[in-house]
Design a protein around this motif. Sequence first.
Motif, PDB file in Angstrom:
ATOM      1  N   SER A  87       1.098  87.679 -15.468  1.00 21.55           N
ATOM      2  CA  SER A  87       0.163  87.140 -14.802  1.00 21.55           C
ATOM      3  C   SER A  87      -1.294  87.301 -15.111  1.00 21.55           C
ATOM      4  N   PHE A  88      -1.532  88.647 -15.580  1.00 18.15           N
ATOM      5  CA  PHE A  88      -2.838  89.211 -15.778  1.00 18.15           C
ATOM      6  C   PHE A  88      -3.405  88.250 -16.972  1.00 18.15           C
ATOM      7  N   TYR A  89      -2.480  88.368 -17.903  1.00 15.69           N
ATOM      8  CA  TYR A  89      -2.912  87.502 -19.367  1.00 15.69           C
ATOM      9  C   TYR A  89      -3.141  86.160 -19.039  1.00 15.69           C
ATOM     10  N   LYS A  90      -2.073  85.355 -18.122  1.00 17.20           N
ATOM     11  CA  LYS A  90      -2.357  83.915 -17.914  1.00 17.20           C
ATOM     12  C   LYS A  90      -3.758  83.974 -17.247  1.00 17.20           C
ATOM     13  N   ASN A  91      -4.018  84.540 -16.114  1.00 17.01           N
ATOM     14  CA  ASN A  91      -5.078  84.226 -15.441  1.00 17.01           C
ATOM     15  C   ASN A  91      -6.350  84.611 -16.447  1.00 17.01           C
ATOM     16  N   PHE A  92      -6.188  85.660 -17.287  1.00 14.23           N
ATOM     17  CA  PHE A  92      -7.386  85.850 -18.147  1.00 14.23           C
ATOM     18  C   PHE A  92      -7.736  84.780 -19.102  1.00 14.23           C
ATOM     19  N   ASP A  93      -6.425  84.331 -19.763  1.00 14.68           N
ATOM     20  CA  ASP A  93      -6.595  83.194 -20.733  1.00 14.68           C
ATOM     21  C   ASP A  93      -7.351  81.960 -19.976  1.00 14.68           C
ATOM     22  N   THR A  94      -6.995  81.605 -18.797  1.00 18.53           N
ATOM     23  CA  THR A  94      -7.710  80.554 -18.015  1.00 18.53           C
ATOM     24  C   THR A  94      -8.977  80.602 -17.745  1.00 18.53           C
ATOM     25  N   CYS A  95      -9.387  81.998 -17.647  1.00 18.43           N
ATOM     26  CA  CYS A  95     -10.930  82.134 -17.353  1.00 18.43           C
ATOM     27  C   CYS A  95     -11.479  82.143 -18.757  1.00 18.43           C
ATOM     28  N   TRP A  96     -10.887  82.594 -19.782  1.00 23.23           N
ATOM     29  CA  TRP A  96     -11.819  82.891 -21.086  1.00 23.23           C
ATOM     30  C   TRP A  96     -11.615  81.372 -21.768  1.00 23.23           C
ATOM     31  N   ASN A  97     -10.851  80.660 -21.623  1.00 21.74           N
ATOM     32  CA  ASN A  97     -11.001  79.268 -22.061  1.00 21.74           C
ATOM     33  C   ASN A  97     -11.932  78.494 -21.231  1.00 21.74           C
ATOM     34  N   VAL A  98     -12.153  78.814 -20.022  1.00 23.85           N
ATOM     35  CA  VAL A  98     -13.500  78.225 -19.294  1.00 23.85           C
ATOM     36  C   VAL A  98     -14.616  78.566 -19.807  1.00 23.85           C
ATOM     37  N   VAL A  99     -14.771  79.918 -20.080  1.00 22.51           N
ATOM     38  CA  VAL A  99     -15.960  80.614 -20.568  1.00 22.51           C
ATOM     39  C   VAL A  99     -16.322  80.150 -21.991  1.00 22.51           C
ATOM     40  N   ARG A 100     -15.368  79.816 -22.636  1.00 24.87           N
ATOM     41  CA  ARG A 100     -15.506  79.573 -24.237  1.00 24.87           C
ATOM     42  C   ARG A 100     -15.868  77.998 -24.066  1.00 24.87           C
ATOM     43  N   ALA A 101     -15.353  77.190 -23.457  1.00 21.81           N
ATOM     44  CA  ALA A 101     -15.847  75.868 -23.355  1.00 21.81           C
ATOM     45  C   ALA A 101     -17.008  75.703 -22.936  1.00 21.81           C
ATOM     46  N   ALA A 102     -17.545  76.522 -21.695  1.00 18.84           N
ATOM     47  CA  ALA A 102     -18.758  76.413 -21.177  1.00 18.84           C
ATOM     48  C   ALA A 102     -19.997  77.012 -22.147  1.00 18.84           C
ATOM     49  N   THR A 103     -19.608  77.852 -23.032  1.00 17.33           N
ATOM     50  CA  THR A 103     -20.512  78.453 -23.764  1.00 17.33           C
ATOM     51  C   THR A 103     -20.663  77.938 -25.183  1.00 17.33           C
ATOM     52  N   ALA A 104     -19.636  77.102 -25.538  1.00 11.43           N
ATOM     53  CA  ALA A 104     -19.496  76.675 -26.952  1.00 11.43           C
ATOM     54  C   ALA A 104     -20.815  75.709 -27.191  1.00 11.43           C
ATOM     55  N   PRO A 105     -21.140  76.148 -28.566  1.00 15.39           N
ATOM     56  CA  PRO A 105     -22.444  75.323 -28.816  1.00 15.39           C
ATOM     57  C   PRO A 105     -22.256  73.729 -28.946  1.00 15.39           C
ATOM     58  N   ILE A 106     -23.073  73.064 -28.472  1.00  8.36           N
ATOM     59  CA  ILE A 106     -23.003  71.560 -28.296  1.00  8.36           C
ATOM     60  C   ILE A 106     -23.494  71.083 -29.617  1.00  8.36           C
ATOM     61  N   ALA A 107     -22.428  70.240 -30.443  1.00 10.50           N
ATOM     62  CA  ALA A 107     -22.733  69.776 -31.839  1.00 10.50           C
ATOM     63  C   ALA A 107     -23.890  68.721 -31.703  1.00 10.50           C
ATOM     64  N   ALA A 108     -24.290  68.288 -32.681  1.00 17.10           N
ATOM     65  CA  ALA A 108     -25.437  67.452 -32.846  1.00 17.10           C
ATOM     66  C   ALA A 108     -25.095  66.031 -32.111  1.00 17.10           C
ATOM     67  N   SER A 109     -23.932  65.655 -32.179  1.00 13.22           N
ATOM     68  CA  SER A 109     -23.587  64.431 -31.482  1.00 13.22           C
ATOM     69  C   SER A 109     -23.721  64.584 -29.875  1.00 13.22           C
ATOM     70  N   GLY A 110     -23.922  65.760 -29.650  1.00 13.96           N
ATOM     71  CA  GLY A 110     -23.873  66.012 -28.154  1.00 13.96           C
ATOM     72  C   GLY A 110     -22.492  66.382 -27.544  1.00 13.96           C
ATOM     73  N   VAL A 111     -21.631  66.309 -28.515  1.00 14.59           N
ATOM     74  CA  VAL A 111     -19.783  66.578 -28.007  1.00 14.59           C
ATOM     75  C   VAL A 111     -19.686  67.982 -28.257  1.00 14.59           C
ATOM     76  N   LEU A 112     -19.151  68.505 -27.162  1.00 13.35           N
ATOM     77  CA  LEU A 112     -18.465  69.801 -27.550  1.00 13.35           C
ATOM     78  C   LEU A 112     -17.350  69.918 -28.307  1.00 13.35           C
ATOM     79  N   PRO A 113     -17.364  70.953 -29.209  1.00 16.59           N
ATOM     80  CA  PRO A 113     -16.403  71.099 -30.324  1.00 16.59           C
ATOM     81  C   PRO A 113     -15.061  71.511 -29.627  1.00 16.59           C
ATOM     82  N   PRO A 114     -13.662  71.245 -30.121  1.00 21.03           N
ATOM     83  CA  PRO A 114     -12.479  71.396 -29.742  1.00 21.03           C
ATOM     84  C   PRO A 114     -12.482  72.859 -29.516  1.00 21.03           C
ATOM     85  N   SER A 115     -11.607  73.522 -28.501  1.00 24.45           N
ATOM     86  CA  SER A 115     -11.321  74.987 -28.357  1.00 24.45           C
ATOM     87  C   SER A 115     -10.524  75.394 -29.548  1.00 24.45           C
ATOM     88  N   ALA A 116     -10.460  76.449 -29.801  1.00 24.61           N
ATOM     89  CA  ALA A 116      -9.734  77.172 -30.975  1.00 24.61           C
ATOM     90  C   ALA A 116      -8.302  77.546 -30.496  1.00 24.61           C
TER      91      ALA A 116
END
Length: 183
Positions: free
Chosen positions: A154-183
Motif C-alpha cells: 500500500s505504501f508504494y501504491k499510495n506513493f505511485d498515485t501521488c508521484w504520478n499526480v506530481v509529475r503530471a502537474a509539473t510536466a513541461p507544457i508543450a508548445a501546443s499547450g498540451v501536457l506530454p503523456p506520462s512515462a
Amino acid sequence: MSLIKATLLALTAATIFTFVYAAKLPNAQVPEQYVVQPNCLGCLCEASTNCNVTQGCHVPYAGAYFCGPFLISWAYWSDAGKPVITNDNPDRKGAFENCVNDLYCAAQTVRNYMANFSDITDCNGDGVLDCVDFAYIHNNGGFNCKDRSIITTSFYKNFDTCWNVVRAATAPIAASGVLPPSA
C-alpha cells in the motif's frame, strides 16, 4: 473532493512546510542528484501516513517501532546521523521520537538517510536516480532497495498515485499547450 484534488492539497501542504522550515535544520552538503526534492518528500510522507503529523509512534509487530509522518525507525534515524530538533541532544532519551514526530526534523532525517544510501544503486533499474528510487530506499532500507516486492505494498501504491499526480502537474507544457503523456 476527488482523489487528485485531495492528493494535490496534501502534497501542497507538505511541500510548503518543507520549503518554509527546511532552513531551520542543518543540511549536509550532498551532490544534487542525492537531494530529495520537496515534491518527493511530500509523496514519501503521503505514502507513509497520508502525512499525518499526529501519527505518533507504534509497534506494528514484535521488534518494530516506527514513528512520525514518515514512519521512521530508530535504525533509519541512526543511519541518517541522528538529526535532532534545535538544542536537543541525540543521545538524550526521547530525542529520536521528538525528531521524527516533528515534520521538519523528520524530513531532514529522510534527506540525510537518502544522502547516505542513494549512491548505492539505481533501485528500480530504470537507469535514473529519482524519487521512485528514494521510495524504494525509504520503504525497503538502504541495503535492500532492489527488492521489487515493494510494488505490491500500500505504501508504494499510495506513493505511485501521488508521484504520478506530481509529475503530471509539473510536466513541461508543450508548445501546443498540451501536457506530454506520462512515462
